[in-house]
Design an enzyme around this catalytic site. Sequence first.
Site, PDB file in Angstrom:
ATOM      1  N   ARG A  82      23.722-110.881 -49.481  1.00 46.19           N
ATOM      2  CA  ARG A  82      25.178-111.023 -49.360  1.00 46.19           C
ATOM      3  C   ARG A  82      25.555-111.558 -47.975  1.00 46.19           C
ATOM      4  O   ARG A  82      26.502-112.342 -47.848  1.00 46.19           O
ATOM      5  CB  ARG A  82      25.864-109.683 -49.652  1.00 46.19           C
ATOM      6  CG  ARG A  82      27.360-109.832 -49.871  1.00 46.19           C
ATOM      7  CD  ARG A  82      27.999-108.562 -50.385  1.00 46.19           C
ATOM      8  NE  ARG A  82      27.857-107.467 -49.437  1.00 46.19           N
ATOM      9  CZ  ARG A  82      28.194-106.207 -49.684  1.00 46.19           C
ATOM     10  NH1 ARG A  82      28.691-105.877 -50.871  1.00 46.19           N
ATOM     11  NH2 ARG A  82      28.045-105.266 -48.779  1.00 46.19           N
ATOM     12  N   LYS A 184      31.973-111.022 -46.940  1.00 47.81           N
ATOM     13  CA  LYS A 184      32.281-109.957 -45.980  1.00 47.81           C
ATOM     14  C   LYS A 184      32.543-110.595 -44.617  1.00 47.81           C
ATOM     15  O   LYS A 184      31.744-110.460 -43.670  1.00 47.81           O
ATOM     16  CB  LYS A 184      31.115-108.959 -45.932  1.00 47.81           C
ATOM     17  CG  LYS A 184      31.576-107.521 -45.773  1.00 47.81           C
ATOM     18  CD  LYS A 184      30.466-106.561 -46.136  1.00 47.81           C
ATOM     19  CE  LYS A 184      30.645-105.199 -45.535  1.00 47.81           C
ATOM     20  NZ  LYS A 184      31.902-104.524 -45.849  1.00 47.81           N
ATOM     21  N   GLU A 220      41.043-104.697 -55.219  1.00 55.32           N
ATOM     22  CA  GLU A 220      40.258-103.655 -54.556  1.00 55.32           C
ATOM     23  C   GLU A 220      41.089-103.069 -53.420  1.00 55.32           C
ATOM     24  O   GLU A 220      42.282-103.372 -53.289  1.00 55.32           O
ATOM     25  CB  GLU A 220      38.921-104.207 -54.064  1.00 55.32           C
ATOM     26  CG  GLU A 220      39.025-105.352 -53.082  1.00 55.32           C
ATOM     27  CD  GLU A 220      37.662-105.802 -52.558  1.00 55.32           C
ATOM     28  OE1 GLU A 220      36.746-104.978 -52.455  1.00 55.32           O
ATOM     29  OE2 GLU A 220      37.540-106.985 -52.218  1.00 55.32           O
TER      30      GLU A 220
HETATM   31  N1  PLP Z   1      34.998-104.043 -50.835  1.00 55.79           N
HETATM   32  C1  PLP Z   1      35.210-104.202 -49.528  1.00 55.79           C
HETATM   33  C2  PLP Z   1      36.400-104.981 -49.093  1.00 55.79           C
HETATM   34  C3  PLP Z   1      34.333-103.633 -48.602  1.00 55.79           C
HETATM   35  O1  PLP Z   1      34.529-103.762 -47.289  1.00 55.79           O
HETATM   36  C4  PLP Z   1      33.230-102.889 -49.070  1.00 55.79           C
HETATM   37  C5  PLP Z   1      32.294-102.296 -48.124  1.00 55.79           C
HETATM   38  O2  PLP Z   1      31.287-102.832 -47.830  1.00 55.79           O
HETATM   39  C6  PLP Z   1      33.052-102.766 -50.446  1.00 55.79           C
HETATM   40  C7  PLP Z   1      33.953-103.345 -51.299  1.00 55.79           C
HETATM   41  C8  PLP Z   1      31.888-102.003 -50.980  1.00 55.79           C
HETATM   42  O3  PLP Z   1      30.703-102.739 -50.903  1.00 55.79           O
HETATM   43  P1  PLP Z   1      29.302-102.022 -50.790  1.00 55.79           P
HETATM   44  O4  PLP Z   1      29.207-101.094 -51.942  1.00 55.79           O
HETATM   45  O5  PLP Z   1      28.316-103.139 -50.912  1.00 55.79           O
HETATM   46  O6  PLP Z   1      29.272-101.341 -49.488  1.00 55.79           O
HETATM   47  C1  COI Z   2      31.156-100.352 -45.889  1.00 50.91           C
HETATM   48  O1  COI Z   2      31.317 -99.606 -46.846  1.00 50.91           O
HETATM   49  O2  COI Z   2      30.042-100.575 -45.395  1.00 50.91           O
HETATM   50  C2  COI Z   2      32.268-101.056 -45.306  1.00 50.91           C
HETATM   51  O3  COI Z   2      32.044-102.074 -44.731  1.00 50.91           O
HETATM   52  C3  COI Z   2      33.611-100.505 -45.459  1.00 50.91           C
HETATM   53  C4  COI Z   2      34.370-100.474 -44.166  1.00 50.91           C
HETATM   54  C5  COI Z   2      33.733 -99.610 -43.126  1.00 50.91           C
HETATM   55  C6  COI Z   2      34.689-101.858 -43.695  1.00 50.91           C
END
Ligand code: PLP
Ligand code: COI
Length: 343
Positions: A82, A184, A220
């Site tokens: 990612r 991200k 989200e």
């Molecule tokens: N959506 C956003 C905007 C986020 O910042 C995050 C955090 O990383 C997620 C979703 C969840 O992603 P993940 O489960 O890969 O941490």
């Molecule tokens: C995460 O879950 O790792 C995130 O990036 C969420 C937040 C701290 C930005």
Amino acid sequence: MEKKNLDWSALSFSYQPTDYRFVAHYRNGAWDEGGLVTDATCTMSESAGVLQYAQTCFEGLKAYTTKDGKIVCFRPDLNAKRLQDSAERLLIPPVPTELFLKAVDEVVKANAAWVPPYGTGATLYIRPFVFGNGPVIGVAPAPEYEFRVFVTPVGPYFKGGIKPLRLLLSQYDRAAPHGTGHIKAGLNYAMSLYPGYVAKLQGYSENMYLDAATRTKVEETGGANFVFVTDDNMIVTPKSDTILPSITRRSLLYVAEHYLGLKVVERVVKYDELRNFKECGLCGTAAVISPVGEIDTPDGTIRFKSGMEKMGEVCAKLRETLTGIQSGEIEAPEGWIRVICED
Ligand code: PLP
Ligand code: COI
């Protein structure tokens, strides 16, 4: 391994510098091999691409101490991929998977004393990121980049642990169609600060964002994806090209289907069907799966049947199974757990 003297169970989700971080540089068209450093500060040109035009993207994953005393991390290959997808969209040279995994392994191992012990509920949050540190002044990608990984021990992302949250339906948009919502990028978070501040001032934990084009579909929050549970225990999660493809969500869907025998569906979720769901959860590395009890909207409050007292049954089962896999109490699917070292 002698651990740091911290009150592990009382940790919040905040930054605390640890002993080592990993740094690599991209210069003259290639990444160097990088290595560990102790300096927690970054030095760069005042005209660095990250400072002028926000050329930066990041990842978030965690290391856990398992029941049998190993330090492991969860699906880091997916974070590596990612970060590459995010980098490509921002014209940042992608960090090769081997360099990403080496950095995570080395920085976690070097900071083993900071990895919260098994059973404390705390984890070691790992923050890999890459940014343009070479100078630009016309709008253009930077000539040089830094890849850095630091770690910090954390507790629950939302204050109050796993008590149901109240959200606000945001009057702001998070991501434009064909924009950067699916990566991200730091810029997505910069622009969510003000809406997040407005929501928190009014006592909400987070914003629910709708799609920017029609404001009829659920997207989200600022830092997590949604999952919903129907009355007949089906898991429903929004399908959208403008949300971050959460690794936690992908893992939870697998867990729901293959460990709990639940039906799962990824589809467009309309704002006006929200009242039909029994449970709502926010999922992400930081959030794990955190229950939502209510969402305030201009059309009144949406109250999920699971209420404001405790986490709904299905979300609780999902959380218990996922955290069980991460801490080695429940057998993980092939390839999900990367062992970094013995505690
Ligand atoms: N959506 C956003 C905007 C986020 O910042 C995050 C955090 O990383 C997620 C979703 C969840 O992603 P993940 O489960 O890969 O941490
Ligand atoms: C995460 O879950 O790792 C995130 O990036 C969420 C937040 C701290 C930005």
